[in-house]
Motif scaffolding. Structure first.
Motif, PDB file in Angstrom:
ATOM      1  N   LYS A 142       0.925  -1.195  -0.024  1.00  0.00           N
ATOM      2  CA  LYS A 142      -0.057  -0.014  -0.018  1.00  0.00           C
ATOM      3  C   LYS A 142       1.080   1.360   0.117  1.00  0.00           C
ATOM      4  N   ILE A 143       0.814   2.297  -0.946  1.00  0.00           N
ATOM      5  CA  ILE A 143       1.420   3.403  -1.171  1.00  0.00           C
ATOM      6  C   ILE A 143       0.473   4.460  -1.002  1.00  0.00           C
ATOM      7  N   ASP A 144       0.988   5.060   0.063  1.00  0.00           N
ATOM      8  CA  ASP A 144       0.031   6.397   0.430  1.00  0.00           C
ATOM      9  C   ASP A 144       0.486   7.726  -0.318  1.00  0.00           C
ATOM     10  N   LEU A 145       0.000   8.181  -1.116  1.00  0.00           N
ATOM     11  CA  LEU A 145       0.492   9.339  -1.989  1.00  0.00           C
ATOM     12  C   LEU A 145      -0.110  10.768  -1.302  1.00  0.00           C
ATOM     13  N   LEU A 146      -0.556  10.638  -0.391  1.00  0.00           N
ATOM     14  CA  LEU A 146      -1.201  11.752   0.520  1.00  0.00           C
ATOM     15  C   LEU A 146      -2.598  12.124  -0.013  1.00  0.00           C
ATOM     16  N   ASP A 147      -2.785  12.389  -1.484  1.00  0.00           N
ATOM     17  CA  ASP A 147      -3.803  12.923  -2.067  1.00  0.00           C
ATOM     18  C   ASP A 147      -4.218  11.749  -3.062  1.00  0.00           C
ATOM     19  N   GLU A 163      -4.347   6.815  -3.318  1.00  0.00           N
ATOM     20  CA  GLU A 163      -3.706   5.683  -2.782  1.00  0.00           C
ATOM     21  C   GLU A 163      -3.392   4.766  -4.024  1.00  0.00           C
ATOM     22  N   TRP A 197      -2.548   0.542  -4.428  1.00  0.00           N
ATOM     23  CA  TRP A 197      -2.237  -0.766  -3.830  1.00  0.00           C
ATOM     24  C   TRP A 197      -1.808  -1.584  -4.665  1.00  0.00           C
ATOM     25  N   LYS A 212      -7.096   4.356  -5.776  1.00  0.00           N
ATOM     26  CA  LYS A 212      -8.106   4.474  -4.719  1.00  0.00           C
ATOM     27  C   LYS A 212      -7.937   6.062  -4.356  1.00  0.00           C
ATOM     28  N   GLY A 213      -9.210   6.585  -3.798  1.00  0.00           N
ATOM     29  CA  GLY A 213      -9.153   7.845  -3.100  1.00  0.00           C
ATOM     30  C   GLY A 213      -9.403   8.949  -4.025  1.00  0.00           C
TER      31      GLY A 213
END
Length: 206
Positions: A15-20, A22, A24, A175-176
């Motif tokens: 899972k890579i959170d790109l702040l604004d 996502e 996976w 996502k997101g």
């Protein structure tokens, strides 16, 4: 229902959170032998189309072949191309249901298929932010065949970049707010001579 005979522990997301947004990534969503079987089946049986796109008053062939499958009535329009869905195949429906079994928020009603015949075929920088996909769309992307590079870059900060090598049988979940803040592409890679198929499962909301 799991068509791939794997337990949940055999599948792990990075899972890579790109702040604004996502991303996976799961390398082992479909075992290689099964992925190869799907690839052969789809090459031979999917109703592939060579679409054309108009740019600056001229018409060009899209640099890949495409197909649109899903439930009746869920049409899709991108880059001026209108897609009317072919009925789900048994294989596409099976893959869709496996993804939905461990992504409870997903309820995909359609899938866009891309056939990259070799490394000269590509998809240029874009975001899947068409109105029909709604706000913050959830998109699941399955890769079959040749490994290809997948690039992402932030719309307003070009220093924010990400590259993934999409292996056969791998799964990417977007996502997101990713589609509103990031662009993605599959670039030309001349050294690649084999074909790749990409399945992007989507939910059309209007």
């Amino acid at each position: 229902m799991d068509l791939f005979n794997q337990t949940p522990k055999e599948r792990e997301f990075k899972k890579i959170d790109l702040l604004d947004g996502e991303i996976w990534y799961m390398e082992n969503f479909i075992p290689l032998d099964k992925a190869n079987s799907y690839f052969k089946k789809f090459v031979e049986t999917i109703n592939w189309r060579q679409e054309e796109i108009k740019m600056y008053g001229k018409t060009y062939p899209v640099p890949r072949k495409t197909a649109w499958y899903g439930y009746e009535g869920f049409n899709y329009k991108y880059s001026g191309i209108l897609c009317n869905p072919e009925p789900w195949t048994k294989e596409l429906l099976g893959i869709k249901r496996v993804i939905e079994s461990f992504l409870p928020e997903s309820d995909f009603n359609s899938v866009l298929l891309n056939l990259y015949r070799d490394g000269s075929d590509k998809v240029s920088w874009h975001a899947d932010d068409e109105k029909g996909l709604g706000i913050n769309p959830l998109i699941a992307s399955v890769s079959l065949g040749a490994t290809r590079r997948f690039d992402l870059k932030h719309k307003s900060d070009p220093n924010q970049k990400l590259q993934l090598e999409l292996l056969p049988g791998s799964l990417v979940i977007m996502k997101g707010a990713l589609q509103h803040n990031w662009l993605h592409q599959v670039p030309v890679q001349k050294r690649i001579t084999d074909s790749r198929i990409n399945l992007t499962f989507r939910t059309i909301v209007s």
